[in-house]
Design a protein around this motif. Structure first.
Motif, PDB file in Angstrom:
ATOM      1  N   ILE A 252       0.766  -1.216   0.294  1.00 57.27           N
ATOM      2  CA  ILE A 252      -0.062  -0.129  -0.255  1.00 57.27           C
ATOM      3  C   ILE A 252       0.969   1.463  -0.049  1.00 57.27           C
ATOM      4  CG2 ILE A 252      -1.746   1.172   1.310  1.00 57.27           C
ATOM      5  CD1 ILE A 252      -2.884  -1.304   2.250  1.00 57.27           C
ATOM      6  N   HIS A 253       0.587   2.076  -0.916  1.00 59.52           N
ATOM      7  CA  HIS A 253       1.180   3.301  -1.058  1.00 59.52           C
ATOM      8  C   HIS A 253       0.143   4.462  -0.806  1.00 59.52           C
ATOM      9  CE1 HIS A 253       5.087   1.469  -2.603  1.00 59.52           C
ATOM     10  NE2 HIS A 253       4.399   0.833  -3.181  1.00 59.52           N
ATOM     11  N   GLY A 254       0.751   5.889  -0.705  1.00 55.23           N
ATOM     12  CA  GLY A 254      -0.280   6.878  -0.539  1.00 55.23           C
ATOM     13  C   GLY A 254       0.034   8.153  -1.506  1.00 55.23           C
TER      14      GLY A 254
ATOM     15  N   ILE B 151       3.700  13.162  -2.554  1.00 54.02           N
ATOM     16  CA  ILE B 151       4.477  12.461  -1.358  1.00 54.02           C
ATOM     17  C   ILE B 151       3.910  11.196  -1.179  1.00 54.02           C
ATOM     18  CG2 ILE B 151       4.757  12.754   1.095  1.00 54.02           C
ATOM     19  CD1 ILE B 151       4.931  15.720   0.652  1.00 54.02           C
ATOM     20  N   CYS B 152       4.607  10.143  -1.058  1.00 54.90           N
ATOM     21  CA  CYS B 152       3.852   8.876  -0.765  1.00 54.90           C
ATOM     22  C   CYS B 152       3.482   8.788   1.037  1.00 54.90           C
ATOM     23  CB  CYS B 152       4.776   7.632  -0.940  1.00 54.90           C
ATOM     24  SG  CYS B 152       4.176   6.088  -0.324  1.00 54.90           S
ATOM     25  N   THR B 153       2.251   8.680   1.379  1.00 53.01           N
ATOM     26  CA  THR B 153       1.901   8.867   2.708  1.00 53.01           C
ATOM     27  C   THR B 153       1.777   7.468   3.511  1.00 53.01           C
ATOM     28  OG1 THR B 153      -0.278   9.219   1.636  1.00 53.01           O
ATOM     29  CG2 THR B 153       0.917  11.010   2.379  1.00 53.01           C
ATOM     30  N   GLU B 154       1.947   6.408   2.879  1.00 52.96           N
ATOM     31  CA  GLU B 154       1.834   5.270   3.682  1.00 52.96           C
ATOM     32  C   GLU B 154       3.405   4.638   3.744  1.00 52.96           C
ATOM     33  OE1 GLU B 154      -0.767   4.270   5.097  1.00 52.96           O
ATOM     34  OE2 GLU B 154      -2.412   5.026   4.104  1.00 52.96           O
ATOM     35  N   LEU B 155       3.634   4.139   5.002  1.00 50.74           N
ATOM     36  CA  LEU B 155       4.828   3.659   5.198  1.00 50.74           C
ATOM     37  C   LEU B 155       4.912   2.208   4.550  1.00 50.74           C
ATOM     38  CD1 LEU B 155       7.365   3.662   6.817  1.00 50.74           C
ATOM     39  CD2 LEU B 155       6.358   2.595   8.809  1.00 50.74           C
ATOM     40  N   CYS B 156       5.818   2.402   3.423  1.00 47.34           N
ATOM     41  CA  CYS B 156       5.629   1.404   2.527  1.00 47.34           C
ATOM     42  C   CYS B 156       6.903   0.514   2.369  1.00 47.34           C
ATOM     43  CB  CYS B 156       5.394   1.777   1.239  1.00 47.34           C
ATOM     44  SG  CYS B 156       6.425   2.777   0.574  1.00 47.34           S
ATOM     45  N   GLY B 157       7.891   0.630   3.220  1.00 46.45           N
ATOM     46  CA  GLY B 157       9.136  -0.086   3.242  1.00 46.45           C
ATOM     47  C   GLY B 157      10.528   0.987   3.369  1.00 46.45           C
TER      48      GLY B 157
ATOM     49  N   GLY C 128      12.431   2.335   1.675  1.00 47.12           N
ATOM     50  CA  GLY C 128      12.865   3.525   0.931  1.00 47.12           C
ATOM     51  C   GLY C 128      11.542   4.571   0.886  1.00 47.12           C
ATOM     52  N   HIS C 129      10.621   4.311   1.797  1.00 44.38           N
ATOM     53  CA  HIS C 129       9.338   5.188   1.907  1.00 44.38           C
ATOM     54  C   HIS C 129       9.589   6.684   1.790  1.00 44.38           C
ATOM     55  CE1 HIS C 129       5.737   6.960   3.238  1.00 44.38           C
ATOM     56  NE2 HIS C 129       6.336   7.346   4.587  1.00 44.38           N
ATOM     57  N   ALA C 130      10.781   7.129   2.844  1.00 41.14           N
ATOM     58  CA  ALA C 130      11.048   8.399   2.756  1.00 41.14           C
ATOM     59  C   ALA C 130      11.522   8.973   1.438  1.00 41.14           C
ATOM     60  CB  ALA C 130      12.052   8.839   4.018  1.00 41.14           C
ATOM     61  N   THR C 131      12.057   8.255   0.465  1.00 38.99           N
ATOM     62  CA  THR C 131      12.453   8.795  -0.702  1.00 38.99           C
ATOM     63  C   THR C 131      11.510   8.615  -1.681  1.00 38.99           C
ATOM     64  OG1 THR C 131      13.257   6.479  -1.513  1.00 38.99           O
ATOM     65  CG2 THR C 131      14.878   7.762  -0.158  1.00 38.99           C
ATOM     66  N   MET C 132      10.428   8.146  -1.396  1.00 40.57           N
ATOM     67  CA  MET C 132       9.243   8.026  -2.377  1.00 40.57           C
ATOM     68  C   MET C 132       8.448   9.353  -2.585  1.00 40.57           C
ATOM     69  SD  MET C 132       6.658   4.759  -3.107  1.00 40.57           S
ATOM     70  CE  MET C 132       5.449   4.725  -4.100  1.00 40.57           C
ATOM     71  N   ARG C 133       9.060  10.083  -3.377  1.00 46.29           N
ATOM     72  CA  ARG C 133       8.557  11.409  -3.630  1.00 46.29           C
ATOM     73  C   ARG C 133       8.553  11.592  -5.234  1.00 46.29           C
ATOM     74  NH1 ARG C 133       8.729  15.632   0.605  1.00 46.29           N
ATOM     75  NH2 ARG C 133       8.505  14.282   2.461  1.00 46.29           N
TER      76      ARG C 133
HETATM   77 CU1  CUA Z   1       5.300   4.200  -0.948  1.00 44.37          CU
HETATM   78 CU2  CUA Z   1       5.735   5.179   1.302  1.00 44.37          CU
END
Ligand code: CUA
Length: 339
Positions: A159-161, A194-200, A202-207
């Motif tokens: 799940i991503h946001g 911005i990705c707003t679900e903790l997805c792994g 690399g979540h913080a880099t998912m922009r």
């Molecule tokens: Cu995709 Cu956080």
């Protein structure tokens, strides 16, 4: 009491106005959310002022003398007052509920002629396809101003946001489900997604970057995207660099740089192993470098670099990327090692 109430209202209003609580709106949907925010805030300021006025006045006017140990007068209550302070808040809360419901329903309405954009998310990047441009794919989200856009969102793995703060709307991308969201940009400019679900890891880099263009410029951009995606495109970039350019494009759009350091691409992330010395790693694994690189993309768990765990890199690249994209990526990564 009136003075205290006005003072409390002034202080609360200053808090609401001086601090910029919301980003500057860039979409019709966000404009409506801003309206709900102020609708609720104004009601809250009114209630706050009344409560503070009564409270502060009562503390001051009805305080007991230090040596007064007697009980207070027995009071049974006041039915009229209780009816008033139940009815008014009930009406206000129902009003906020109705306004919110209207806004939510209008924000979900794409109108007569929306532009559809498909959004795909995977660890750890977004990419987009434009059905109006023969399903051409872009790693940058480019939108026309003043037109309703209907996003159809899909996730490849977890799940991503999906959230562009200035545009308000926010929606999860869920594997196996196509979720939808409508955004109508109201001003041109650059924004971030911005990705707003903790997805792994690399979540913080998912922009991602979002660019809103005038409708004419957008049509121009869309035509360019369509031409780029057409078969045989890319050769006009000339000579031996076109394959590298194609590989570099896949490297960027698939989000490789979100996790891997690769000098040629100028990335320095440390979630996965460095990709600068793949020839040596292939040697160690006893495989030709191109085969080794291809295997590591499609089946990341086959050979693990020392110090890196299995299951971190998505195993979906073999399905998500087209065969020619994988070819280009392999050549880009493996080719750099040739002396
Ligand atoms: Cu995709 Cu956080």
């Amino acid at each position: 009491m009136a003075v205290i109430g006005v003072l409390a209202a002034a202080i609360a209003t200053a808090f609401a106005v001086v601090i910029q609580w919301l980003p500057e709106s860039a979409s019709e949907e966000m404009d409506r959310y801003v309206f709900v925010f102020w609708f609720a805030t104004v009601i809250c300021i009114g209630i706050f002022a009344v409560v503070m006025a009564v409270l502060v006045y009562s503390i001051w006017a009805f305080r007991a003398a230090p040596d007064d140990d007697t009980d207070g007068p027995p009071i049974h209550g006041h039915s009229g007052l209780e009816i008033v302070w139940t009815t008014i808040p009930a009406i206000l809360v129902i009003a906020i509920g109705i306004v919110s419901a209207v806004v939510i329903s209008r924000n979900a309405d794409a109108g007569e002629n929306p532009l559809t954009i498909e959004v795909y998310a995977q660890q750890f990047a977004f990419y987009y396809t434009y059905p109006d441009a023969d399903d051409a794919r872009s790693e940058e989200l480019v939108l026309p101003v003043d037109r309703a856009i209907r996003f159809e969102l899909q996730a490849a793995d977890v799940i991503h946001g999906f959230w562009i703060p200035e545009m308000g709307q926010k929606q999860d991308l869920v594997p196996g489900v196509t979720t939808k969201i409508v955004i109508t940009p109201t001003r041109t400019g650059n924004f971030s997604l911005i990705c707003t679900e903790l997805c792994g890891l690399g979540h913080a880099t998912m922009r991602g970057s979002v660019r809103v263009l005038t409708q004419a410029k957008f049509e121009e951009w869309l035509a360019g995207l369509r031409d780029d995606a057409a078969p045989g495109a890319g050769t006009e970039t000339g000579g031996g660099t076109s394959a590298d350019a194609a590989g570099a494009k896949v490297f960027a759009s698939a989000g490789c740089g979100g996790c891997h350091a690769f000098t040629a691409a100028g990335t320095d992330a440390e979630i996965g192993p460095r990709l600068d010395d793949l020839a040596a790693s292939a040697d160690k694994a006893g495989k030709p470098v191109a085969d080794y690189v291809r295997e590591s993309i499609v089946e990341p768990g086959a050979v693990l670099a020392a110090g890196y765990a299995d299951g971190v890199m998505p195993t979906t690249f073999g399905d998500v990327l087209k065969p020619e994209e994988i070819d280009a990526l392999v050549q880009y990564l493996a080719g750099k090692e040739a002396p």
